[in-house]
Design a protein around this motif. Structure first.
Motif, PDB file in Angstrom:
ATOM      1  N   HIS A  30      -6.236  -0.279   6.633  1.00  0.00           N
ATOM      2  CA  HIS A  30      -5.576  -0.344   7.937  1.00  0.00           C
ATOM      3  C   HIS A  30      -4.054  -0.352   7.770  1.00  0.00           C
ATOM      4  CE1 HIS A  30      -9.439  -2.486   9.541  1.00  0.00           C
ATOM      5  NE2 HIS A  30      -9.637  -1.228   9.234  1.00  0.00           N
ATOM      6  N   ALA A  31      -3.575  -1.063   6.762  1.00  0.00           N
ATOM      7  CA  ALA A  31      -2.135  -1.093   6.502  1.00  0.00           C
ATOM      8  C   ALA A  31      -1.623   0.284   6.105  1.00  0.00           C
ATOM      9  CB  ALA A  31      -1.829  -2.113   5.408  1.00  0.00           C
TER      10      ALA A  31
ATOM     11  N   TYR B 190       1.440   6.448   9.826  1.00  0.00           N
ATOM     12  CA  TYR B 190       1.843   6.719  11.208  1.00  0.00           C
ATOM     13  C   TYR B 190       3.303   6.331  11.453  1.00  0.00           C
ATOM     14  CZ  TYR B 190       2.694   5.268  16.029  1.00  0.00           C
ATOM     15  OH  TYR B 190       3.272   5.049  17.247  1.00  0.00           O
ATOM     16  N   GLU B 191       3.689   5.130  11.022  1.00  0.00           N
ATOM     17  CA  GLU B 191       5.029   4.641  11.318  1.00  0.00           C
ATOM     18  C   GLU B 191       6.108   5.445  10.594  1.00  0.00           C
ATOM     19  OE1 GLU B 191       5.251   0.474  10.530  1.00  0.00           O
ATOM     20  OE2 GLU B 191       3.981  -0.081  12.239  1.00  0.00           O
TER      21      GLU B 191
ATOM     22  N   VAL C 243       0.858  -1.182   0.000  1.00  0.00           N
ATOM     23  CA  VAL C 243       0.000   0.000   0.000  1.00  0.00           C
ATOM     24  C   VAL C 243       0.894   1.231   0.000  1.00  0.00           C
ATOM     25  CG1 VAL C 243      -1.976  -1.069   1.145  1.00  0.00           C
ATOM     26  CG2 VAL C 243      -0.140  -0.057   2.524  1.00  0.00           C
ATOM     27  N   ALA C 244       0.362   2.333  -0.512  1.00  0.00           N
ATOM     28  CA  ALA C 244       1.085   3.605  -0.500  1.00  0.00           C
ATOM     29  C   ALA C 244       0.076   4.710  -0.231  1.00  0.00           C
ATOM     30  CB  ALA C 244       1.801   3.836  -1.822  1.00  0.00           C
ATOM     31  N   VAL C 245       0.571   5.834   0.286  1.00  0.00           N
ATOM     32  CA  VAL C 245      -0.314   6.920   0.712  1.00  0.00           C
ATOM     33  C   VAL C 245       0.155   8.243   0.130  1.00  0.00           C
ATOM     34  CG1 VAL C 245      -1.385   8.112   2.650  1.00  0.00           C
ATOM     35  CG2 VAL C 245      -0.667   5.713   2.902  1.00  0.00           C
TER      36      VAL C 245
ATOM     37  N   LEU D  78       4.526  -2.968   3.037  1.00  0.00           N
ATOM     38  CA  LEU D  78       4.000  -4.275   2.641  1.00  0.00           C
ATOM     39  C   LEU D  78       2.687  -4.595   3.344  1.00  0.00           C
ATOM     40  CD1 LEU D  78       7.263  -6.417   2.835  1.00  0.00           C
ATOM     41  CD2 LEU D  78       6.228  -5.437   0.788  1.00  0.00           C
ATOM     42  N   LEU D  79       1.904  -5.431   2.700  1.00  0.00           N
ATOM     43  CA  LEU D  79       0.759  -6.057   3.363  1.00  0.00           C
ATOM     44  C   LEU D  79       1.307  -7.276   4.105  1.00  0.00           C
ATOM     45  CD1 LEU D  79      -1.834  -5.807   0.463  1.00  0.00           C
ATOM     46  CD2 LEU D  79      -1.989  -4.652   2.674  1.00  0.00           C
TER      47      LEU D  79
END
Length: 208
Positions: free
Chosen positions: A92-93, A99-100, A50-52, A82-83
């Protein structure tokens, strides 16, 4: 003819896994071609990512600069990861990665786009989210290690990133696809018309 990707699977006569790594592996399949011949296809088996694309109120994108050893470069990227858990909800990922990696949370989430990074040699699927309504996370900062110890951060206007992409100055696939997808969404109905954050994802099915 409808221009839309569709599932299909050709016959596999045999398969083996000659390499198993920490997060990914390499698989070799013997695949039957349309003319009946059988060929070997090697590809990386990947859990998915996933990417944001985190967009603030000043139309700036949150970026991270990280060393990427395979290409021997420090790349400007958007938060991604990664998932790690099979069947994990990608939203959620993505929230966890934001956050991380950046100690940021977001109020509004949409699916920006889904892509395969390199479908000729890898089965990795990435879901890129658009996150808005950013604020600093209240929880304790996540402990970093390895390449993440050396992270740099920036918030860059969307228009500047588009120029960098087209000039060949920015290369991370999630950043490139995410920024150009945002621009495309804005000229074709607006970002409010994007898919909901928990839209189905055939490439990596999950439970809401």
């Amino acid at each position: 003819m409808t221009i839309k990707d569709a599932p299909e699977e050709w016959e596999i006569r045999a398969t083996e896994t000659p390499f198993v790594g920490n997060k990914t592996s390499v698989r070799t399949d013997e695949v039957v071609m349309p003319d009946g011949s059988v060929v070997r296809r090697d590809y990386q088996v990947h859990p998915g990512s996933v990417a944001v694309l985190a967009l603030d109120d000043e139309d700036r994108v949150l970026l991270i600069r990280q060393y990427r050893h395979p290409v021997r470069q420090k790349l400007w990227e958007i938060p991604a990861g990664l998932l790690d858990v099979p069947g994990e909800n990608p939203l959620h990922a993505a929230q966890r990665e934001l956050y991380e990696e950046a100690h940021v949370k977001a109020e509004d989430w949409r699916v920006l786009t889904d892509v395969y990074t390199s479908p000729g040699g890898c089965d990795e699927a990435i879901r890129i989210f658009l996150a808005r309504g950013l604020s600093e996370a209240e929880e304790e900062r996540f402990a970093v290690e390895d390449e993440e110890i050396d992270l740099e951060y920036a918030r860059v206007p969307v228009s500047e990133l588009v120029q960098g992409v087209l000039a060949g100055e920015l290369h991370n696939n999630c950043l490139v696809v995410g920024v150009l997808s945002l621009v495309a969404a804005r000229v074709s109905g607006g970002v409010d018309g994007l898919r909901a954050a928990e839209a189905e994802w055939a490439a990596r099915p999950f439970e809401a």
